[in-house]
Design an enzyme around this catalytic site. Structure first.
Site, PDB file in Angstrom:
ATOM      1  N   THR A 176       0.855  -1.187   0.000  1.00 14.56           N
ATOM      2  CA  THR A 176       0.000   0.000   0.000  1.00 14.56           C
ATOM      3  C   THR A 176       0.888   1.233   0.000  1.00 14.56           C
ATOM      4  O   THR A 176       2.110   1.138  -0.053  1.00 14.56           O
ATOM      5  CB  THR A 176      -0.924   0.012   1.233  1.00 14.56           C
ATOM      6  OG1 THR A 176      -0.152   0.374   2.398  1.00 14.56           O
ATOM      7  CG2 THR A 176      -1.565  -1.349   1.450  1.00 14.56           C
ATOM      8  N   CYS A 177       0.264   2.399   0.104  1.00 14.98           N
ATOM      9  CA  CYS A 177       1.046   3.635   0.084  1.00 14.98           C
ATOM     10  C   CYS A 177       1.929   3.771   1.316  1.00 14.98           C
ATOM     11  O   CYS A 177       2.975   4.412   1.264  1.00 14.98           O
ATOM     12  CB  CYS A 177       0.128   4.842  -0.025  1.00 14.98           C
ATOM     13  SG  CYS A 177      -1.107   4.937   1.268  1.00 14.98           S
ATOM     14  N   ASN A 178       1.536   3.162   2.429  1.00 17.61           N
ATOM     15  CA  ASN A 178       2.273   3.347   3.674  1.00 17.61           C
ATOM     16  C   ASN A 178       3.007   2.113   4.153  1.00 17.61           C
ATOM     17  O   ASN A 178       3.685   2.160   5.182  1.00 17.61           O
ATOM     18  CB  ASN A 178       1.325   3.811   4.790  1.00 17.61           C
ATOM     19  CG  ASN A 178       0.889   5.244   4.592  1.00 17.61           C
ATOM     20  OD1 ASN A 178       1.640   6.056   4.055  1.00 17.61           O
ATOM     21  ND2 ASN A 178      -0.327   5.553   4.987  1.00 17.61           N
ATOM     22  N   SER A 192      -1.945   2.090  11.279  1.00 17.32           N
ATOM     23  CA  SER A 192      -1.973   3.037  10.162  1.00 17.32           C
ATOM     24  C   SER A 192      -1.461   4.403  10.584  1.00 17.32           C
ATOM     25  O   SER A 192      -1.460   4.746  11.775  1.00 17.32           O
ATOM     26  CB  SER A 192      -3.401   3.173   9.619  1.00 17.32           C
ATOM     27  OG  SER A 192      -3.866   1.950   9.101  1.00 17.32           O
ATOM     28  N   GLY A 219     -10.059   3.387   7.027  1.00 14.14           N
ATOM     29  CA  GLY A 219     -10.792   2.249   6.494  1.00 14.14           C
ATOM     30  C   GLY A 219     -10.168   1.584   5.293  1.00 14.14           C
ATOM     31  O   GLY A 219     -10.446   0.418   5.014  1.00 14.14           O
ATOM     32  N   ALA A 263      -7.299  11.468 -10.531  1.00 14.39           N
ATOM     33  CA  ALA A 263      -8.752  11.492 -10.319  1.00 14.39           C
ATOM     34  C   ALA A 263      -9.268  10.162  -9.786  1.00 14.39           C
ATOM     35  O   ALA A 263     -10.344   9.716 -10.169  1.00 14.39           O
ATOM     36  CB  ALA A 263      -9.465  11.851 -11.626  1.00 14.39           C
TER      37      ALA A 263
END
Length: 536
Positions: free
Chosen positions: A128-130, A188, A194, A275
């Site tokens: 994921t991004c983190n 997180s 979520g 977007a």
């Protein structure tokens, strides 16, 4: 959040479908080959498999055959232990995380690569991004950890010494507890967010696909983690309020607006590049603060038009990628949230487009890999750049800068975190109990086999005598056989139920030892019927 298998997993963070052209990538930078992310560095394994083609062909040709249910169960009973090796925003720099980020479409391909050498039996990737985490199950922890570290070094092209400074390694109950906290949103950047639960769910779904490497143990763990995450969000207030990276980005820009731009946030001209999901969340939180107008830059019209329909009270200006620099030039705050493998904005591009003249500009990058280049900074001796801004009046922030913003968020959720951890402990204990119950299966099977062997020996003697009497039919002999089987099953029901009901690992081990001794399961079963056999 559902992502098509064709969309990059990083879109969960970046949210867009952007493909801006930038200057030629230097060594170690990310490039795009055949619509797949490829990064510089690494060895032969990476060169051969990073685009997924070679391994996909191997899987299609049956190089790693999908194990049957019985085979997976047999492996699970042979001491498979759960492990996790990973990097997260809490431990690793973004420069390291982005070199290991894997698109969701390739999670299974890369899991097969990890398992291809045999040291790792089961594997699943969560990118994921983190965070970037590899969950795996193996019987030999030393060999399995070495294999995963080899894979990480090959994929990233980074030295193992640098990787070890950024990664964390957990096994057994610690690994289980970590995944429970991840699914519950407690690990997180924004506590209770979520998106991570949806991403863990995708990890589980991929692991049980035909080309997945989940197996009996890992797929059960991931499924339990998803259930735990749902329970936490339904039974506590951990997810109430602003709990996303997008909300933290909005709060950061609002907090720093007067300091960086000498402008009230309500008067700032806003734009977002990309977007996708993150952009939708950005607009949601901006609208809650009174946003009336925003420019969206994207390579196609479809998604921006959808966003315009979702936010009828916001004046959404849609600009295609050719108009990017016109939008940046007339904006005060620009958020970047695309899945582009190349930098969308960097020092050279700012200068090229005349935006280095001192006009205040805030750039907020919430994408991984980053959309905003770090080449405006001086490179340190530790491989990565120091934060030294060379473009006058331009302020740039990335996901690592959101830590201070969410510190307040975390403090407000301390009570909910305590309640959530109680629930997660229950779920973790449930999995651990199930995992330990697998250790009883060999003993149960051995007990059943031993009892059945004795039954058949005695039944053979009995039926030999009964068959000599012509008054007994085949049906009556079959009834005697069923009688013997029923007696044995009823006799074994109590001991086997006792094994399954053991509440703790210690009690289960004690029960296994007692049953093995009581029924002499460790004795030699072979050999003629001598004194030893009669004593049994």
């Amino acid at each position: 959040m559902k992502l098509s298998s064709a969309i990059l997993a990083l879109a969960a963070c970046a949210g867009g479908s952007f493909a801006f052209q930038s200057q030629a990538p230097s060594a170690g930078r990310t490039t795009l080959t055949n619509n797949r992310v490829v990064r510089g560095g690494g060895g032969a394994l990476m060169a051969a498999t990073m685009d997924g083609t070679a391994m996909s062909e191997q899987v299609a040709n049956g190089a790693r055959r999908k194990k049957t249910k019985e085979e997976r169960l047999e492996l699970a009973t042979k001491g498979l232990q759960v492990h996790v090796i990973g990097l997260s925003i809490h431990h690793a720099q973004v420069e390291v995380r982005e070199k290991l980020a894997i698109p969701e479409a390739e999670w299974n391909v890369q899991s097969n690569i990890i398992c291809s050498t045999g040291q790792v039996e089961e594997a699943a990737i969560l990118s994921t991004c983190n965070r970037f985490e590899i969950y795996f199950a193996a019987s030999d922890a030393h060999e399995a950890n070495a294999r995963v570290m080899e894979y990480l070094a090959e994929r990233s092209g980074l030295p193992v010494s640098l990787l070890r400074k950024n990664i964390f390694m957990l096994e057994g109950e610690d690994a289980v507890w970590h995944l429970m906290r991840v699914a519950g949103g407690l690990d997180s950047l924004v506590v209770g967010e979520g998106q991570i639960l949806s991403q863990v769910r995708q990890c589980h779904l991929h692991s049980i696909e035909d080309d997945g490497c989940g197996g009996k143990v890992l797929s059960r763990l991931l499924n339990n983690a998803v259930a735990a995450g749902k329970r936490v969000r339904s039974e506590t207030n951990i997810s109430k309020g602003s709990v996303s990276i997008s909300s933290a980005a909005v709060e950061l820009s609002e907090t720093m607006c007067m300091k960086d731009l000498n402008l009230p946030f309500s008067e700032a001209r806003l734009a977002v590049v990309g977007a996708g999901t993150m952009t939708r969340l950005l607009i949601t939180h901006l609208a809650s603060r009174g946003l009336e107008r925003i420019a969206i830059v994207n390579r196609s019209m479809a998604r921006p038009l959808e966003l315009r329909e979702q936010f009828p009270d916001v004046d959404v200006e849609i600009v295609l990628e050719d108009g990017l620099w016109d939008v940046v030039g007339r904006s005060d705050i620009v958020f970047t949230a695309t899945s582009s493998p190349n930098y969308v904005i960097d020092k050279n591009l700012l200068k090229k487009n005349g935006l280095d003249g001192g006009r205040p500009l805030m750039l907020v990058d919430i994408a991984v890999p980053r959309n905003i280049g770090s080449d405006s900074a001086e490179v340190s001796q530790n491989y990565f750049p120091k934060r030294i801004v060379e473009v006058p009046a331009v302020k740039s922030y990335n996901v690592d800068d959101l830590k201070a913003v969410v510190a307040k968020n975390t403090a407000m959720r301390q009570r909910e975190m305590i309640e959530a951890e109680i629930l997660l402990r229950d779920e973790a204990s449930s999995f651990i109990g199930w995992r330990e119950s697998l250790s009883a299966i060999p003993t149960i099977n051995q007990l059943q086999e031993r009892a059945n062997m004795f039954r058949q020996e005695e039944l053979k003697k009995c039926t030999r005598k009964l068959s000599q009497n012509n008054n007994f039919s085949d049906k009556e002999l079959e009834a005697v056989e069923r009688l013997s089987r029923g007696i044995v099953n009823k006799m074994l029901h109590g001991p086997m139920s006792h094994l399954r009901r053991a509440e703790s690992v210690e009690k289960k081990q004690a029960a296994l030892s007692e049953l093995s001794s009581m029924f002499r399961l460790d004795d030699d079963e072979e050999g003629p019927k001598g004194k030893g056999r009669r004593r049994k």
